[in-house]
Design an enzyme around this catalytic site. Structure first.
Site, PDB file in Angstrom:
ATOM      1  N   ASN A 150       0.868  -1.170   0.000  1.00 32.21           N
ATOM      2  CA  ASN A 150       0.000   0.000   0.000  1.00 32.21           C
ATOM      3  C   ASN A 150       0.909   1.225   0.000  1.00 32.21           C
ATOM      4  O   ASN A 150       1.470   1.574   1.032  1.00 32.21           O
ATOM      5  CB  ASN A 150      -0.891  -0.040   1.262  1.00 32.21           C
ATOM      6  CG  ASN A 150      -1.780   1.177   1.382  1.00 32.21           C
ATOM      7  OD1 ASN A 150      -1.838   2.006   0.469  1.00 32.21           O
ATOM      8  ND2 ASN A 150      -2.480   1.295   2.508  1.00 32.21           N
ATOM      9  N   TRP A 151       1.043   1.828  -1.181  1.00 29.38           N
ATOM     10  CA  TRP A 151       1.971   2.963  -1.299  1.00 29.38           C
ATOM     11  C   TRP A 151       1.370   4.261  -0.774  1.00 29.38           C
ATOM     12  O   TRP A 151       2.037   5.290  -0.770  1.00 29.38           O
ATOM     13  CB  TRP A 151       2.429   3.114  -2.755  1.00 29.38           C
ATOM     14  CG  TRP A 151       3.457   2.095  -3.158  1.00 29.38           C
ATOM     15  CD1 TRP A 151       4.043   1.158  -2.352  1.00 29.38           C
ATOM     16  CD2 TRP A 151       4.041   1.912  -4.455  1.00 29.38           C
ATOM     17  NE1 TRP A 151       4.951   0.414  -3.068  1.00 29.38           N
ATOM     18  CE2 TRP A 151       4.964   0.853  -4.372  1.00 29.38           C
ATOM     19  CE3 TRP A 151       3.864   2.544  -5.690  1.00 29.38           C
ATOM     20  CZ2 TRP A 151       5.712   0.416  -5.467  1.00 29.38           C
ATOM     21  CZ3 TRP A 151       4.597   2.104  -6.786  1.00 29.38           C
ATOM     22  CH2 TRP A 151       5.519   1.051  -6.672  1.00 29.38           C
ATOM     23  N   LYS A 152       0.097   4.249  -0.419  1.00 27.96           N
ATOM     24  CA  LYS A 152      -0.566   5.435   0.135  1.00 27.96           C
ATOM     25  C   LYS A 152      -0.273   6.664  -0.741  1.00 27.96           C
ATOM     26  O   LYS A 152      -0.199   6.536  -1.961  1.00 27.96           O
ATOM     27  CB  LYS A 152      -0.128   5.631   1.590  1.00 27.96           C
ATOM     28  CG  LYS A 152      -0.356   4.360   2.420  1.00 27.96           C
ATOM     29  CD  LYS A 152      -0.214   4.564   3.895  1.00 27.96           C
ATOM     30  CE  LYS A 152      -0.470   3.239   4.603  1.00 27.96           C
ATOM     31  NZ  LYS A 152      -0.405   3.363   6.057  1.00 27.96           N
ATOM     32  N   HIS A 164      -9.846   1.134   4.605  1.00 26.43           N
ATOM     33  CA  HIS A 164      -8.591   1.347   5.343  1.00 26.43           C
ATOM     34  C   HIS A 164      -8.858   2.325   6.491  1.00 26.43           C
ATOM     35  O   HIS A 164      -9.656   3.251   6.354  1.00 26.43           O
ATOM     36  CB  HIS A 164      -7.522   1.905   4.390  1.00 26.43           C
ATOM     37  CG  HIS A 164      -6.159   1.876   4.992  1.00 26.43           C
ATOM     38  ND1 HIS A 164      -5.744   2.809   5.915  1.00 26.43           N
ATOM     39  CD2 HIS A 164      -5.133   1.008   4.847  1.00 26.43           C
ATOM     40  CE1 HIS A 164      -4.510   2.511   6.301  1.00 26.43           C
ATOM     41  NE2 HIS A 164      -4.118   1.417   5.670  1.00 26.43           N
ATOM     42  N   GLU A 169      -7.256   4.728   7.447  1.00 31.89           N
ATOM     43  CA  GLU A 169      -6.986   6.122   7.067  1.00 31.89           C
ATOM     44  C   GLU A 169      -8.139   6.717   6.258  1.00 31.89           C
ATOM     45  O   GLU A 169      -8.447   7.903   6.407  1.00 31.89           O
ATOM     46  CB  GLU A 169      -5.639   6.210   6.326  1.00 31.89           C
ATOM     47  CG  GLU A 169      -4.486   6.013   7.315  1.00 31.89           C
ATOM     48  CD  GLU A 169      -3.175   5.527   6.726  1.00 31.89           C
ATOM     49  OE1 GLU A 169      -3.016   5.498   5.495  1.00 31.89           O
ATOM     50  OE2 GLU A 169      -2.282   5.159   7.525  1.00 31.89           O
ATOM     51  N   GLU A 185      -5.770  -4.848  10.579  1.00 28.82           N
ATOM     52  CA  GLU A 185      -4.788  -3.784  10.782  1.00 28.82           C
ATOM     53  C   GLU A 185      -5.138  -2.994  12.045  1.00 28.82           C
ATOM     54  O   GLU A 185      -5.980  -2.088  11.997  1.00 28.82           O
ATOM     55  CB  GLU A 185      -4.793  -2.831   9.582  1.00 28.82           C
ATOM     56  CG  GLU A 185      -4.445  -3.488   8.269  1.00 28.82           C
ATOM     57  CD  GLU A 185      -3.804  -2.489   7.314  1.00 28.82           C
ATOM     58  OE1 GLU A 185      -2.712  -2.775   6.829  1.00 28.82           O
ATOM     59  OE2 GLU A 185      -4.392  -1.418   7.088  1.00 28.82           O
ATOM     60  N   GLY A 216       1.979   2.510  10.738  1.00 31.45           N
ATOM     61  CA  GLY A 216       2.944   3.602  10.568  1.00 31.45           C
ATOM     62  C   GLY A 216       3.593   4.045  11.861  1.00 31.45           C
ATOM     63  O   GLY A 216       4.234   5.094  11.915  1.00 31.45           O
ATOM     64  N   SER A 224       2.981  -1.937  10.474  1.00 35.29           N
ATOM     65  CA  SER A 224       4.423  -1.978  10.725  1.00 35.29           C
ATOM     66  C   SER A 224       5.054  -3.331  10.393  1.00 35.29           C
ATOM     67  O   SER A 224       5.969  -3.778  11.076  1.00 35.29           O
ATOM     68  CB  SER A 224       4.727  -1.555  12.171  1.00 35.29           C
ATOM     69  OG  SER A 224       4.296  -0.215  12.385  1.00 35.29           O
ATOM     70  N   GLY A 269       2.637  -1.047   4.331  1.00 37.61           N
ATOM     71  CA  GLY A 269       2.705   0.377   3.972  1.00 37.61           C
ATOM     72  C   GLY A 269       4.152   0.824   3.821  1.00 37.61           C
ATOM     73  O   GLY A 269       4.811   0.551   2.823  1.00 37.61           O
ATOM     74  N   GLY A 270       4.664   1.477   4.846  1.00 40.63           N
ATOM     75  CA  GLY A 270       5.994   2.103   4.809  1.00 40.63           C
ATOM     76  C   GLY A 270       7.085   1.216   4.224  1.00 40.63           C
ATOM     77  O   GLY A 270       7.863   1.658   3.363  1.00 40.63           O
TER      78      GLY A 270
HETATM   79  P1  PGA Z   1       2.448   0.432   7.685  1.00 41.89           P
HETATM   80  O1  PGA Z   1       1.004   0.596   6.985  1.00 41.89           O
HETATM   81  O2  PGA Z   1       3.035  -0.853   7.149  1.00 41.89           O
HETATM   82  O3  PGA Z   1       3.226   1.638   7.264  1.00 41.89           O
HETATM   83  O4  PGA Z   1       2.221   0.368   9.145  1.00 41.89           O
HETATM   84  C1  PGA Z   1       0.168  -0.513   6.745  1.00 41.89           C
HETATM   85  C2  PGA Z   1      -1.135  -0.043   6.139  1.00 41.89           C
HETATM   86  O5  PGA Z   1      -1.611   1.018   6.500  1.00 41.89           O
HETATM   87  O6  PGA Z   1      -1.726  -0.726   5.298  1.00 41.89           O
END
Ligand code: PGA
Length: 263
Positions: free
Chosen positions: A9-11, A95, A97, A180, A186, A226, A247-248
């Site tokens: 997930n490159w956001k 998600h 977010e 999640e 994050g 994470s 994500g990250g």
């Molecule tokens: P993260 O994000 O790996 O940066 O914690 C995961 C996500 O939000 O899907």
């Protein structure tokens, strides 16, 4: 036996040129395995170029969001058919977010309504995606205060039931769930492995109760929050964790290819 699924997930990262360079580097680094499905979910702006780049690599293309209507006066929205047109086969839904629930970012309360995902819109999006044969990756997870109040399982059950309301097992092609915990996204704080496995197992039992054992046993339940190369092997080795939503750590092609190798 379920294939593992590892989704990036490159956001809101990368211009089109940066996205292409990252994907090219990933293609060079990653060793594909037949039992691991890999998906990249870049921002909308990079979908078209990435579709060309990923052709023939076996890496699938995913979107981070979608609107549920077919077409019309919906400024700023993207319809499922537009994603199909760009070769998208997976889409993240619900998600934390897009639900306006952040682990560490301070977002002013007054702007929270911008991220206005609800269980109801999640349900509409899942229906629209399934109609277009795009596999939804439904995200569920509790905030820190919900966990501290002992409400983790209750929150996740509610998100699953509401998100899948009125949908039959036969319609859920390719469907996956990502557990999640909001407080782990994050933040560098991972949910400890036995607890992540317990919650993923609870998600599977809930799916069995709602939609039957067959659907539950074929649905991939991912962990997200994470995930990095250092913890991926441990997490993905658990009985009820079928991969990760990353994500990250997916922004770095070498790190992400190590995560894929762990699956
Ligand atoms: P993260 O994000 O790996 O940066 O914690 C995961 C996500 O939000 O899907």
């Amino acid at each position: 036996m379920r294939n593992k699924l590892v989704a990036a997930n490159w956001k809101m990262h990368f211009t089109v040129a940066e996205a292409c360079a990252t994907a090219e580097s990933l293609i060079r680094h990653v060793e594909r395995k037949p039992n691991v499905d890999v998906v990249i979910c870049p921002p909308y702006t990079a979908l078209s170029k990435l579709h060309d780049l990923l052709k023939g690599t076996g890496i699938a293309l995913g979107a981070q969001n979608v609107f549920w209507m077919e077409k019309g006066a919906f400024t700023g929205c993207v319809a499922p058919a537009m994603l199909v047109d760009l070769g998208v086969t997976y889409c993240i839904v619900g998600h934390s977010e897009t639900r306006g629930r952040f682990g560490k970012l301070e977002i002013p309360e007054s702007t929270l309504s911008l991220f206005s995902e609800t269980d109801e819109t999640v349900n509409l999006k899942i229906r629209a995606l399934l109609y277009h044969n795009i596999a939804p990756i439904l995200c569920v997870g509790e905030t820190l205060s919900e966990r501290e109040a002992g409400k983790t399982d209750e929150v996740i059950r509610r998100q699953l039931r509401a998100g899948l309301q009125g949908i039959d097992a036969a319609e859920l092609h390719g469907f996956a769930v990502a557990y999640e915990p909001v407080w782990a996204i994050g933040t560098g704080q991972t949910c400890d492995t036995p607890e992540a496995n317990r919650v993923c197992g609870m998600v599977r039992s809930e799916l069995a109760a709602m939609l039957g054992d067959e659907l539950a046993s074929k649905t991939r339940v991912l962990y997200g929050g994470s995930v990095k190369a250092a913890n991926a092997k441990d997490l993905f080795g658990q009985s009820d964790i079928d991969g990760g939503l990353v994500g990250g750590a997916s922004l770095d092609p070498q790190e992400f290819s190590r995560i894929i190798m762990s699956a």
